[in-house]
Write a protein that holds these residues in place. Structure first.
Motif, PDB file in Angstrom:
ATOM      1  N   ALA A  22     -12.955  -2.714  15.564  1.00  0.00           N
ATOM      2  CA  ALA A  22     -13.613  -3.606  14.617  1.00  0.00           C
ATOM      3  C   ALA A  22     -14.829  -4.189  15.325  1.00  0.00           C
ATOM      4  O   ALA A  22     -14.716  -4.658  16.458  1.00  0.00           O
ATOM      5  CB  ALA A  22     -12.674  -4.711  14.154  1.00  0.00           C
ATOM      6  N   GLN A  23     -15.948  -4.120  14.692  1.00  0.00           N
ATOM      7  CA  GLN A  23     -17.207  -4.640  15.242  1.00  0.00           C
ATOM      8  C   GLN A  23     -17.471  -4.100  16.643  1.00  0.00           C
ATOM      9  O   GLN A  23     -17.887  -4.827  17.540  1.00  0.00           O
ATOM     10  CB  GLN A  23     -17.202  -6.165  15.222  1.00  0.00           C
ATOM     11  CG  GLN A  23     -17.073  -6.730  13.824  1.00  0.00           C
ATOM     12  CD  GLN A  23     -16.964  -8.233  13.794  1.00  0.00           C
ATOM     13  OE1 GLN A  23     -16.661  -8.865  14.799  1.00  0.00           O
ATOM     14  NE2 GLN A  23     -17.202  -8.802  12.635  1.00  0.00           N
ATOM     15  N   GLY A  24     -17.175  -2.822  16.838  1.00  0.00           N
ATOM     16  CA  GLY A  24     -17.464  -2.162  18.093  1.00  0.00           C
ATOM     17  C   GLY A  24     -16.506  -2.452  19.228  1.00  0.00           C
ATOM     18  O   GLY A  24     -16.756  -2.064  20.356  1.00  0.00           O
ATOM     19  N   GLN A  25     -15.388  -3.125  18.938  1.00  0.00           N
ATOM     20  CA  GLN A  25     -14.412  -3.443  19.978  1.00  0.00           C
ATOM     21  C   GLN A  25     -13.042  -2.885  19.608  1.00  0.00           C
ATOM     22  O   GLN A  25     -12.652  -2.888  18.443  1.00  0.00           O
ATOM     23  CB  GLN A  25     -14.296  -4.951  20.179  1.00  0.00           C
ATOM     24  CG  GLN A  25     -15.576  -5.556  20.740  1.00  0.00           C
ATOM     25  CD  GLN A  25     -15.357  -6.989  21.150  1.00  0.00           C
ATOM     26  OE1 GLN A  25     -14.838  -7.788  20.386  1.00  0.00           O
ATOM     27  NE2 GLN A  25     -15.755  -7.316  22.362  1.00  0.00           N
ATOM     28  N   VAL A  26     -12.300  -2.433  20.602  1.00  0.00           N
ATOM     29  CA  VAL A  26     -10.956  -1.891  20.386  1.00  0.00           C
ATOM     30  C   VAL A  26     -10.007  -3.036  20.052  1.00  0.00           C
ATOM     31  O   VAL A  26      -9.919  -4.014  20.798  1.00  0.00           O
ATOM     32  CB  VAL A  26     -10.455  -1.142  21.639  1.00  0.00           C
ATOM     33  CG1 VAL A  26      -9.031  -0.657  21.434  1.00  0.00           C
ATOM     34  CG2 VAL A  26     -11.372   0.014  21.969  1.00  0.00           C
ATOM     35  N   ILE A  27      -9.301  -2.912  18.920  1.00  0.00           N
ATOM     36  CA  ILE A  27      -8.331  -3.936  18.544  1.00  0.00           C
ATOM     37  C   ILE A  27      -6.889  -3.406  18.546  1.00  0.00           C
ATOM     38  O   ILE A  27      -5.953  -4.187  18.644  1.00  0.00           O
ATOM     39  CB  ILE A  27      -8.658  -4.591  17.179  1.00  0.00           C
ATOM     40  CG1 ILE A  27      -8.688  -3.564  16.049  1.00  0.00           C
ATOM     41  CG2 ILE A  27      -9.973  -5.345  17.263  1.00  0.00           C
ATOM     42  CD1 ILE A  27      -8.791  -4.177  14.658  1.00  0.00           C
ATOM     43  N   VAL A  28      -6.711  -2.092  18.415  1.00  0.00           N
ATOM     44  CA  VAL A  28      -5.377  -1.496  18.433  1.00  0.00           C
ATOM     45  C   VAL A  28      -5.414  -0.223  19.276  1.00  0.00           C
ATOM     46  O   VAL A  28      -6.320   0.596  19.122  1.00  0.00           O
ATOM     47  CB  VAL A  28      -4.878  -1.152  17.002  1.00  0.00           C
ATOM     48  CG1 VAL A  28      -3.530  -0.439  17.057  1.00  0.00           C
ATOM     49  CG2 VAL A  28      -4.777  -2.391  16.142  1.00  0.00           C
ATOM     50  N   ILE A  29      -4.403  -0.086  20.139  1.00  0.00           N
ATOM     51  CA  ILE A  29      -4.191   1.152  20.880  1.00  0.00           C
ATOM     52  C   ILE A  29      -2.801   1.646  20.519  1.00  0.00           C
ATOM     53  O   ILE A  29      -1.817   0.936  20.732  1.00  0.00           O
ATOM     54  CB  ILE A  29      -4.300   0.935  22.399  1.00  0.00           C
ATOM     55  CG1 ILE A  29      -5.709   0.474  22.767  1.00  0.00           C
ATOM     56  CG2 ILE A  29      -3.935   2.222  23.149  1.00  0.00           C
ATOM     57  CD1 ILE A  29      -5.860   0.063  24.210  1.00  0.00           C
ATOM     58  N   GLN A  30      -2.727   2.833  19.924  1.00  0.00           N
ATOM     59  CA  GLN A  30      -1.466   3.437  19.500  1.00  0.00           C
ATOM     60  C   GLN A  30      -1.346   4.797  20.184  1.00  0.00           C
ATOM     61  O   GLN A  30      -1.920   5.779  19.716  1.00  0.00           O
ATOM     62  CB  GLN A  30      -1.436   3.584  17.977  1.00  0.00           C
ATOM     63  CG  GLN A  30      -0.262   4.360  17.440  1.00  0.00           C
ATOM     64  CD  GLN A  30       1.065   3.674  17.697  1.00  0.00           C
ATOM     65  OE1 GLN A  30       1.242   2.501  17.419  1.00  0.00           O
ATOM     66  NE2 GLN A  30       2.006   4.409  18.250  1.00  0.00           N
ATOM     67  N   LEU A  31      -0.639   4.832  21.303  1.00  0.00           N
ATOM     68  CA  LEU A  31      -0.449   6.076  22.048  1.00  0.00           C
ATOM     69  C   LEU A  31       1.035   6.263  22.376  1.00  0.00           C
ATOM     70  O   LEU A  31       1.396   6.533  23.514  1.00  0.00           O
ATOM     71  CB  LEU A  31      -1.300   6.053  23.335  1.00  0.00           C
ATOM     72  CG  LEU A  31      -2.813   6.116  23.117  1.00  0.00           C
ATOM     73  CD1 LEU A  31      -3.554   5.826  24.409  1.00  0.00           C
ATOM     74  CD2 LEU A  31      -3.224   7.451  22.549  1.00  0.00           C
TER      75      LEU A  31
END
Length: 113
Positions: A22-31
């Motif tokens: 969102a707005q160029g920033q990582v908010i969720v990492i799903q690995l």
């Protein structure tokens, strides 16, 4: 992986395709379920907008970095079924927005902060 913080130290990590920004920033990492090894480094603290970290059901070892607990928007951490060891950093207990924390089925010691 040019352009991404190297928060996961591993020699065999697959391409990072499961991110939400969102707005160029990582908010969720799903690995989850990706066969990831290595460890989570203190560089995870560079992801200041991170809200959810889902790395469960992998082979991630080492300790949980204290930098994880200083992320101001962190709401959920799912690190269960890995090979994490050591104690839970006190910073996670002071994380103001944290709602979900699952560290089960690891080799962690000590108390929950």
């Amino acid at each position: 992986m040019e352009g991404y913080p190297h928060f996961l130290a591993s020699s065999s990590a697959p391409p990072f395709l499961h991110f939400q920004c969102a707005q160029g920033q990582v908010i969720v990492i799903q690995l989850s379920w990706k066969g990831l090894g290595g460890k989570i480094t203190e560089k995870i603290g560079q992801l200041q907008a991170l809200r959810k970290l889902n790395l469960y059901d992998n082979f991630i070892g080492g300790s949980i970095p204290s930098a994880l607990g200083i992320l101001p928007d962190l709401r959920g951490v799912q690190l269960f079924n890995n090979r994490l060891s050591g104690s839970i950093p006190p910073s996670l207990g002071a994380c103001p927005l944290l709602q979900t924390l699952d560290l089960s089925n690891n080799s962690l010691t000590g108390t929950i902060p």
